[in-house]
Write an enzyme that holds these catalytic residues in place. Sequence first.
Site, PDB file in Angstrom:
ATOM      1  N   ASN A 209       0.821  -1.535  -0.085  1.00  0.00           N
ATOM      2  CA  ASN A 209      -0.173  -0.220   0.109  1.00  0.00           C
ATOM      3  C   ASN A 209       0.494   1.091  -0.460  1.00  0.00           C
ATOM      4  O   ASN A 209       0.580   2.482  -0.679  1.00  0.00           O
ATOM      5  CB  ASN A 209      -0.977   0.300   1.578  1.00  0.00           C
ATOM      6  CG  ASN A 209      -1.767  -0.781   0.929  1.00  0.00           C
ATOM      7  OD1 ASN A 209      -2.460  -1.948   0.253  1.00  0.00           O
ATOM      8  ND2 ASN A 209      -2.519  -1.729   2.237  1.00  0.00           N
TER       9      ASN A 209
ATOM     10  N   ARG B 293     -11.275  -4.062 -13.317  1.00  0.00           N
ATOM     11  CA  ARG B 293      -9.841  -4.510 -13.486  1.00  0.00           C
ATOM     12  C   ARG B 293     -11.151  -5.909 -13.337  1.00  0.00           C
ATOM     13  O   ARG B 293     -11.660  -6.688 -12.469  1.00  0.00           O
ATOM     14  CB  ARG B 293      -9.933  -5.001 -11.875  1.00  0.00           C
ATOM     15  CG  ARG B 293      -9.537  -3.520 -11.338  1.00  0.00           C
ATOM     16  CD  ARG B 293      -8.198  -2.692  -9.809  1.00  0.00           C
ATOM     17  NE  ARG B 293      -8.483  -1.761  -9.784  1.00  0.00           N
ATOM     18  CZ  ARG B 293      -7.636  -0.948 -10.207  1.00  0.00           C
ATOM     19  NH1 ARG B 293      -6.278  -1.552 -10.720  1.00  0.00           N
ATOM     20  NH2 ARG B 293      -7.036   0.358 -10.118  1.00  0.00           N
TER      21      ARG B 293
ATOM     22  N   ARG C 153      -5.785   1.479 -12.920  1.00  0.00           N
ATOM     23  CA  ARG C 153      -4.543   1.531 -12.626  1.00  0.00           C
ATOM     24  C   ARG C 153      -4.081   0.946 -12.483  1.00  0.00           C
ATOM     25  O   ARG C 153      -4.006  -0.023 -11.556  1.00  0.00           O
ATOM     26  CB  ARG C 153      -4.339   3.089 -11.404  1.00  0.00           C
ATOM     27  CG  ARG C 153      -2.650   3.412 -10.572  1.00  0.00           C
ATOM     28  CD  ARG C 153      -2.957   3.928  -9.713  1.00  0.00           C
ATOM     29  NE  ARG C 153      -3.487   5.962 -10.354  1.00  0.00           N
ATOM     30  CZ  ARG C 153      -4.618   6.669  -9.416  1.00  0.00           C
ATOM     31  NH1 ARG C 153      -4.622   5.871  -7.977  1.00  0.00           N
ATOM     32  NH2 ARG C 153      -4.385   7.630  -9.946  1.00  0.00           N
TER      33      ARG C 153
ATOM     34  N   HIS D 126     -15.890   2.979 -14.720  1.00  0.00           N
ATOM     35  CA  HIS D 126     -15.714   2.072 -13.590  1.00  0.00           C
ATOM     36  C   HIS D 126     -16.736   1.180 -13.007  1.00  0.00           C
ATOM     37  O   HIS D 126     -17.038   0.731 -11.901  1.00  0.00           O
ATOM     38  CB  HIS D 126     -15.425   3.422 -11.948  1.00  0.00           C
ATOM     39  CG  HIS D 126     -14.997   2.582 -10.935  1.00  0.00           C
ATOM     40  ND1 HIS D 126     -15.831   2.814  -9.703  1.00  0.00           N
ATOM     41  CD2 HIS D 126     -13.835   2.151 -10.280  1.00  0.00           C
ATOM     42  CE1 HIS D 126     -14.975   1.953  -8.326  1.00  0.00           C
ATOM     43  NE2 HIS D 126     -14.166   1.463  -9.171  1.00  0.00           N
TER      44      HIS D 126
ATOM     45  N   TYR E 235     -12.354 -10.078  -0.772  1.00  0.00           N
ATOM     46  CA  TYR E 235     -13.386  -8.639  -1.108  1.00  0.00           C
ATOM     47  C   TYR E 235     -14.498  -8.414  -0.874  1.00  0.00           C
ATOM     48  O   TYR E 235     -15.065  -9.690  -1.294  1.00  0.00           O
ATOM     49  CB  TYR E 235     -13.372  -7.288  -2.427  1.00  0.00           C
ATOM     50  CG  TYR E 235     -12.073  -6.646  -2.160  1.00  0.00           C
ATOM     51  CD1 TYR E 235     -10.548  -7.525  -1.463  1.00  0.00           C
ATOM     52  CD2 TYR E 235     -12.397  -6.179  -3.944  1.00  0.00           C
ATOM     53  CE1 TYR E 235      -9.643  -6.995  -2.442  1.00  0.00           C
ATOM     54  CE2 TYR E 235     -10.722  -6.471  -3.859  1.00  0.00           C
ATOM     55  CZ  TYR E 235     -10.194  -5.926  -3.261  1.00  0.00           C
ATOM     56  OH  TYR E 235      -8.317  -5.778  -3.953  1.00  0.00           O
TER      57      TYR E 235
ATOM     58  N   ARG F  12     -14.047   2.928   5.097  1.00  0.00           N
ATOM     59  CA  ARG F  12     -12.845   1.838   5.423  1.00  0.00           C
ATOM     60  C   ARG F  12     -12.114   2.361   5.798  1.00  0.00           C
ATOM     61  O   ARG F  12     -10.990   2.525   6.303  1.00  0.00           O
ATOM     62  CB  ARG F  12     -13.291   0.528   4.505  1.00  0.00           C
ATOM     63  CG  ARG F  12     -12.300  -0.316   4.348  1.00  0.00           C
ATOM     64  CD  ARG F  12     -11.470  -1.110   3.253  1.00  0.00           C
ATOM     65  NE  ARG F  12     -11.915  -1.034   2.170  1.00  0.00           N
ATOM     66  CZ  ARG F  12     -11.064  -0.963   0.976  1.00  0.00           C
ATOM     67  NH1 ARG F  12      -9.128  -0.316   1.513  1.00  0.00           N
ATOM     68  NH2 ARG F  12     -11.496  -0.204   0.216  1.00  0.00           N
TER      69      ARG F  12
ATOM     70  N   HIS G 152     -15.106  -3.591   0.690  1.00  0.00           N
ATOM     71  CA  HIS G 152     -15.308  -2.587  -0.549  1.00  0.00           C
ATOM     72  C   HIS G 152     -16.549  -3.024  -0.924  1.00  0.00           C
ATOM     73  O   HIS G 152     -16.710  -1.835  -2.214  1.00  0.00           O
ATOM     74  CB  HIS G 152     -15.146  -3.639  -1.874  1.00  0.00           C
ATOM     75  CG  HIS G 152     -14.709  -3.325  -2.698  1.00  0.00           C
ATOM     76  ND1 HIS G 152     -15.312  -3.249  -3.930  1.00  0.00           N
ATOM     77  CD2 HIS G 152     -13.259  -2.548  -3.362  1.00  0.00           C
ATOM     78  CE1 HIS G 152     -14.450  -2.587  -4.736  1.00  0.00           C
ATOM     79  NE2 HIS G 152     -13.386  -2.017  -4.736  1.00  0.00           N
TER      80      HIS G 152
END
Length: 717
Positions: A63, A396, A426, A456, A489, A585, A613
């Site tokens: 991270n 993704r 990304r 997205h 997730y 979160r 998530h």
Amino acid sequence: MDTSARHAAAGAPGPSSMTSLAFPYLNRELSWLDFNARVLEEALDQRVPLLERLKFLAIFSTNLDEFYMVRVAGLRRKVSAGAPQYAPDPLAPAEQLVAIRDRVNELLGRRRRALRDDLLPTLAAHGIRLVSMASLSDDERARVQAFYEAQVFPVLTPLAVDPGHPFPYISNLSLSLAVDIRDPVTGKEHFARVKVPRSLPRWVSVGSGHRFVPLEEVIGAHLDTLFPGMEVRRWFVFRITRYSDLDLGQMDQPEDLLETIEQQVFQRRFGEVVRLEVQRDMPAGIRQLLLEELGESETQLVAPLSEQDVHDIDELLELGDLISLAMLDVPELRDAPHAPQVPPAFRDARNLFDVIRERDVLVHHPFESFSSSVEAFLEAAANDPQVLAIKMTLYRTSGDLAIVRALTEAAEAGKQVAVLIELQARFDEANNITFARTMESYGIHVAYGLPGLKTHAKTILVVRRDPDGIRRYVHIGTGNYNAKTARLYTDMGLFTCNPTLGADLSDLFNSLTGVSRQKFYRRLAVAPATLRARVLELIERETAHAKAGRGGRIIAKMNALVDPEIIRALYRASQAGVEIDLVVRGICCLVPGLAGVSERIRVVSIIGRFLEHSRVAYFANGGNPEYYIGSADWMPRNFDRRVETMVPIEDPALHRGLDAVLATCLADNRQAWELGADGTYRRRSGVDAPELGTHATLMRAPWGDSETRAPKRKRKA
């Protein structure tokens, strides 16, 4: 002692900075560091299984790498460009860099102590050891040497630095040895760099059991084979971090987006260096040499590195690689295996379309299986001769074979298949480019979206010829269509054939694949067209209810809350009497619990086994509650620079399950952190709630029990 000092002394994540009470707003970057501090706390929590603790330490480290590659790198560019302070933020870019440096140094010290004084000794007590070359027996050294000669030496490339050999290019996040060499004939000293290859295991197994030597130590012990006839005096490990974001937002619309992003991904390898990590005992002379050479060899868009950009680490760098040790097959040191359940609505179904036509179905991953819901839906669409078209957005992906197979089989069967692949996801750009080309080769219609506006949304539209006419079947979710992350997730997805939502999704896909300025949607809220206005409208409606004496209640769960306009609206709602609970979160720029401003707002963050998530929102609406799920966090980028969807959950039979999920999050007394009015997160304890090993125990899709299923009903085409 002030609040910050008290919590630093206690070892808890510290507070972020905020402005005056006129408009309280926590700094985004420091709030993110507070989130990563909570991740690190999981590595220190004795209640967490040992290898899972090691996993959290690795996650904290990766991270932090991304934070420097994108956020810190972006701040450095803002400082260089003289960018103004972002209006609600309490800190200017230069001040943020100073505050980040202090906070990161504190967290790195905490990570160092956690690994050296806690995790490594405890792992050793359980037979999992990282050992040095010096500690090996003669037989073990011989085996390691054989491994080095057979697998390591052939791929190594020593690179000297002298007038005939310029300082070499060093790739982002690569581990390197800085080698100090002396020529015994001339007495001249040389500097060389040896890259630690990522194609080989980082941890070299030694003998039986779980004993490992770091690969860099194996290389360091055999450097004489790379520099024969020379005296290898000493060596040290170092690592650099480069700016790694894309710059599409700063350019005109390219003629070929795919080609442009490929070029950008290639150029990203040469982004400016923003961080240098070195072993703590590296001599000042070698540190200075690295700083000077990196400054001279890089095309710098900002000021070169200085000592302030150097992180001193213990012997081990690149701690993200500890994830492979965390995956060791030692069941007693891992979380108990988790087996997703087949969604009850689909368990005995011969035809998923019949089930969805009878009632809406809400699924909750990873408690309910992704493969037996989303993948099964796509497979059914591919194999059903009555299906005419499949449309899908992909942000993704994991190269999911089931999804690829379903889409390609559908195209080969003559169905119309259109996929919107977001090339700007990304660090997944290269994967998505490969994925796009594979699908194009099978005759699938692939669109890429537009620069500056990422797609997205998580949506699937299946058009089917039913006996009573053409009908649209829809899936709208909160998470990516990625089978790997769906096991890790928490996300939700709605299956429905509601004709209004189907029409909205048709309009959305037409706008994504064609040329359109679609602004109107019937029930679906879509960014950037209508989502911001819809969320503000919902908040302001609760405010109006409270002012009229009808009470007001908002519960919202998301990954991040940053948007100033939304935060202002929440403050106004609180001041009007609306009770607000937020489960955030990660980043939260809102300050809860301030008298006269946000005293009716409470914020918790939940960090645990599964990454929280899902995005869910509840609005009491004067006794006629509304529920929503969607793909968007409450951030400016999601409202203004992305294509997002938020869908109402209209079937009352599904509301009980959503209530249970939100209530469980709010009652969590095991993994929840509360954000205080001083900007500090404190681990929650003593909440009046059931004793749970994990809050997820109560989140096993409560709408899935047979007693709570939605009643069957017929829909008209």
